[in-house]
Scaffold this active site. Structure first.
Site, PDB file in Angstrom:
ATOM      1  N   ASP A   7       0.862  -1.179   0.000  1.00 55.56           N
ATOM      2  CA  ASP A   7       0.000   0.000   0.000  1.00 55.56           C
ATOM      3  C   ASP A   7       0.905   1.238   0.000  1.00 55.56           C
ATOM      4  O   ASP A   7       2.134   1.153   0.101  1.00 55.56           O
ATOM      5  CB  ASP A   7      -0.987  -0.003   1.179  1.00 55.56           C
ATOM      6  CG  ASP A   7      -2.209   0.873   0.881  1.00 55.56           C
ATOM      7  OD1 ASP A   7      -2.149   1.681  -0.072  1.00 55.56           O
ATOM      8  OD2 ASP A   7      -3.215   0.769   1.595  1.00 55.56           O
TER       9      ASP A   7
HETATM   10  C1  BGC Z   1      -4.982   3.392   0.119  1.00 58.11           C
HETATM   11  C2  BGC Z   1      -5.201   2.383  -0.967  1.00 58.11           C
HETATM   12  C3  BGC Z   1      -5.030   3.017  -2.306  1.00 58.11           C
HETATM   13  C4  BGC Z   1      -3.655   3.647  -2.367  1.00 58.11           C
HETATM   14  C5  BGC Z   1      -3.344   4.280  -3.715  1.00 58.11           C
HETATM   15  C6  BGC Z   1      -3.698   4.166  -0.059  1.00 58.11           C
HETATM   16  O1  BGC Z   1      -3.603   5.233   0.824  1.00 58.11           O
HETATM   17  O2  BGC Z   1      -4.978   2.730   1.370  1.00 58.11           O
HETATM   18  O3  BGC Z   1      -6.466   1.809  -0.849  1.00 58.11           O
HETATM   19  O4  BGC Z   1      -5.212   2.059  -3.305  1.00 58.11           O
HETATM   20  O5  BGC Z   1      -3.562   4.641  -1.375  1.00 58.11           O
HETATM   21  O6  BGC Z   1      -4.100   5.386  -3.947  1.00 58.11           O
END
Ligand code: BGC
Length: 724
Positions: free
Chosen positions: A265
């Protein structure tokens, strides 16, 4: 490209180029001339000029023109001519915004999730995207967490079916609907269970809860073919997911055989340092690579430290090559080596957007949940004069979080006024959205006399209330789930005027409605329905379509009860009606159960179930509609086991079926018995214990018909095996 050609390409790459394929940044950080919305802290540092052209994928950047320009610029710089992958969060639509996933799950229609994802994929691919970070298969039982809006609720079976259907929708093109997005299921694992509902918090779960409740959603998405997995931010058994070898290597790659790309993530490799499992970027990179995280998102420890790790023997060349090959294979599967601009070819054919809007309306009609309907409140007849007030009456910001840069949908006013004669709809001015949604003390009081005069000709008043759409999604945890004092006061004021009060609730989570429930004659939980919001609600409120949604998440009476979900384990001291009440599993100041349970949702019909029986390994129940309106009902099948090796829930959803019944009609509903209904997962095996089971059928999880069933080993062995 053949597998041999890919291997050849890999063999010609430098270590640095390989590490680049394992790095994902927004264009700004790669010296590329594009922009992307950041959804987390900007922790990464810009790459030095010598590294421009080295990254393998781009985060959060879309739009055909922009993507084309970045891809061209990149291909000019990269001596290997390996196209970039563009990944972003297409969560509930790209141009056409569909209902938020929590609302979608209230349809209890996996096919609606499939169609919604198909629309999103067609539009996202046309805008140059290759991968969507969706579905979020995190099971959720705590509405304080803002991201419940992205989930499919509290039940493992419903979550699994909705997640699997979304993957199919993203990844499987259909005639007339070309364009696919590779689906990245997230956040592996258990991100939906943060302690206290506080964003990014630690997760404490028993291994049994993990296995039986939290893991099935991700597994179902992978069985449906999801190309990618995102590791979660949180700890699992005290080890952050991005460095969790038992979770990622042993379970995901090993037992489940996942061979696709695993991504961290946002900044989660770097966050291993804050999690206190790494003391520097090098250790963080080593631990994430050890666990099998292929792509590091929004930090650059792989790039910065990978060469040193190889030199020290802490990273093997084979492990590096395997990770890079997985990324190259995904690019190849998406056809990018043949045509780096592949998806964009599917760009908007005439009439496509209109068809998507029509489909978005059909889907949105299935999601609202009628929580209460008394005193003939709904539907509103076109002969009646109806008032409309509340902060969401005129509001177009009804899309919910994660709306891909879109901001407006059809307002409730627009949806109603286009269906009613002008004199039949009266607007009651009660202040702006901002002031009513704020809890501040200095907001001027409701101008009661003014409102009374405006609404004088209406007996029924629709009051559109809720939470700001920006209060949903990532980073939107809350400890108070009540409507703001001003909104509660508005409802009380309308009741004091002796109106028939019909509340329409806009929210991305179950709210605490206890303080207003008595004063509302009807409550329609609207959620955030996307672009067609007002049209869908208008049709339902006026009875042009019937409500059919069922809650996928219980509504607590008060925040103090959380977590409250239908499949909680029984205790040794359940509260018994009329029994000694103090020493029982109860609160002194509040009933134990929810305000509205999982599976709850009324229709305009009047349906009952009868004649539940099991015959020839088929569970049968009859649904009768004795009301004056047609109904679309969801018959829910629950099963409980009486004596098992571990404590079992008093009921667990095992199947559901949606049926339509005209007034006076009776419909026979059948559920074939499967092995999964009479067994449960434990320590990696599906456990069956012969004995007594209770089969239950209902139109919600709390009011159920029951019958007993003895299951012998022979009978069990003869049953069909069905995963979902
Ligand atoms: C979120 C994810 C997301 C990623 C990219 C993160 O902060 O937890 O769900 O896909 O950002 O935008």
């Amino acid at each position: 490209m053949t597998e041999d050609a890919l291997a050849g390409l890999l063999a010609g790459m430098t270590v640095r180029e390989k590490l680049g394929q394992l790095t994902q940044l927004t264009p700004e950080y790669c010296g590329l001339s594009g922009t992307a919305e950041l959804t987390g802290p900007a922790g990464a540092h810009p790459l030095p000029p010598s590294d421009r052209g080295i990254v393998g994928s781009i985060l959060g950047c879309s739009g055909a023109e922009q993507v084309r320009a970045i891809q061209q610029e990149h291909l000019r710089r990269d001596r290997n001519h390996i196209p970039l992958l563009f990944m972003a969060d297409v969560i509930h639509g790209y141009r056409t915004i569909l209902p938020i996933p929590l609302a979608l799950s209230c349809s209890f229609l996996p096919d609606a999730a499939r169609r919604a994802a198909r629309i999103a994929a067609v539009e996202g691919a046309a805008a140059g995207l290759h991968v969507t970070f969706s579905p979020m298969a995190d099971l959720v039982r705590d509405p304080r967490w803002g991201r419940v809006m992205e989930a499919s609720g509290e039940d493992p079976l419903l979550n699994s079916r909705m997640s699997a259907a979304a993957v199919e929708g993203y990844q499987q093109a259909e005639p007339g609907m070309p364009g696919v997005l590779a689906s990245c299921v997230k956040h592996f694992a258990a991100y939906g269970a943060p302690e206290g509902g506080r964003e990014y918090s630690n997760v404490e779960l028993s291994s049994h809860a993990m296995e039986e409740s939290y893991l099935p959603g991700y597994h179902a998405a992978l069985e449906a073919g999801a190309s990618m997995v995102m590791a979660a931010f949180n700890t699992v058994d005290h080890v952050p997911a991005a460095a969790n070898v038992p979770l990622l290597r042993d379970l995901l790659r090993g037992k489940w055989g996942f061979s696709g790309v695993l991504i961290s993530d946002y900044g989660a490799v770097d966050e291993l340092i804050s999690h206190t499992v790494a003391d520097c970027g090098k250790t963080a990179a080593r631990k994430a690579l050890d666990a099998g995280v292929d792509i590091e998102m929004m930090s650059t420890h792989y790039l910065d430290q990978g060469e040193a790790l190889l030199d020290e023997g802490a990273l093997s060349p084979q492990a590096l090559d395997e990770a890079v090959l997985r990324v190259l294979r995904l690019k190849n599967e998406l056809g990018l080596f043949e045509d780096p601009f592949a998806g964009m070819k599917a760009a908007s054919e005439a009439g496509q957007m209109d068809r998507h809007r029509q489909a978005a309306l059909d889907i949105a009609l299935r999601c609202p949940v009628l929580l209460k309907n008394e005193n003939g409140a709904l539907p509103v007849s076109s002969e009646e004069t109806v008032g409309l007030t509340g902060p969401f009456a005129l509001e177009k910001g009804v899309l919910g979080g994660w709306s891909a840069g879109q901001t407006e949908g059809v307002s409730l006013w627009e949806g109603l006024s286009s269906r009613l004669a002008p004199q039949r709809l009266i607007y009651g001015d009660c202040g702006s959205l901002g002031s009513l949604l704020e809890g501040a003390d200095d907001i001027p009081p409701i101008r009661e006399e003014h409102l009374r005069r405006q609404l004088a000709s209406c007996q029924k008043v629709l009051v559109a209330v809720g939470e700001n759409q920006n209060d949903t999604g990532e980073g939107a945890s809350k400890t108070c789930l009540r409507l703001t004092p001003r909104q509660e006061a508005l409802i009380h004021t309308l009741k004091a005027m002796d109106k028939t009060v019909i509340a329409i609730i806009f929210s991305g989570r179950p709210l605490e409605l206890t303080p207003v429930v008595e004063d509302c004659d009807a409550i329609l939980q609207a959620w955030f329905l996307g672009s067609e919001s007002g049209n869908a609600l208008g049709q339902i409120l006026l009875g042009h379509a019937g409500p059919s949604g069922k809650l996928s998440m219980s509504f607590p009476r008060t925040v103090g009860q959380i977590p409250v979900y239908y499949s909680q384990l029984p205790t040794g001291r359940p509260p018994r009606p009329g029994g000694s009440t103090r020493y029982a599993a109860r609160y002194l100041d509040c009933p134990s159960g929810p305000l509205f349970p999982f599976g709850w949702g009324l229709t305009y019909g009047a349906c009952q179930l009868s004649d539940l029986k099991v015959e020839d390994e088929m569970i049968r129940v009859t649904l009768s509609n004795t009301g004056a309106y047609p109904a679309r009902e969801t018959v829910q099948l629950y099963i409980a086991q009486k004596a098992a090796a571990v404590a079992r829930p008093e009921k667990l959803l095992k199947d559901f079926r949606q049926v339509e019944a005209a007034p006076g009609e009776k419909v026979l509903v059948e559920f074939p018995c499967t092995r999964e209904m009479f067994s449960y997962p434990r320590l990696g095996r599906q456990v069956f214990e012969p004995g007594s089971f209770t089969v239950m059928a209902g139109l919600n999880s709390s009011c159920l018909l029951r019958c007993s069933l003895e299951m012998s080993p022979e009978r069990f062995d003869a049953l069909r095996k069905e995963a979902l």
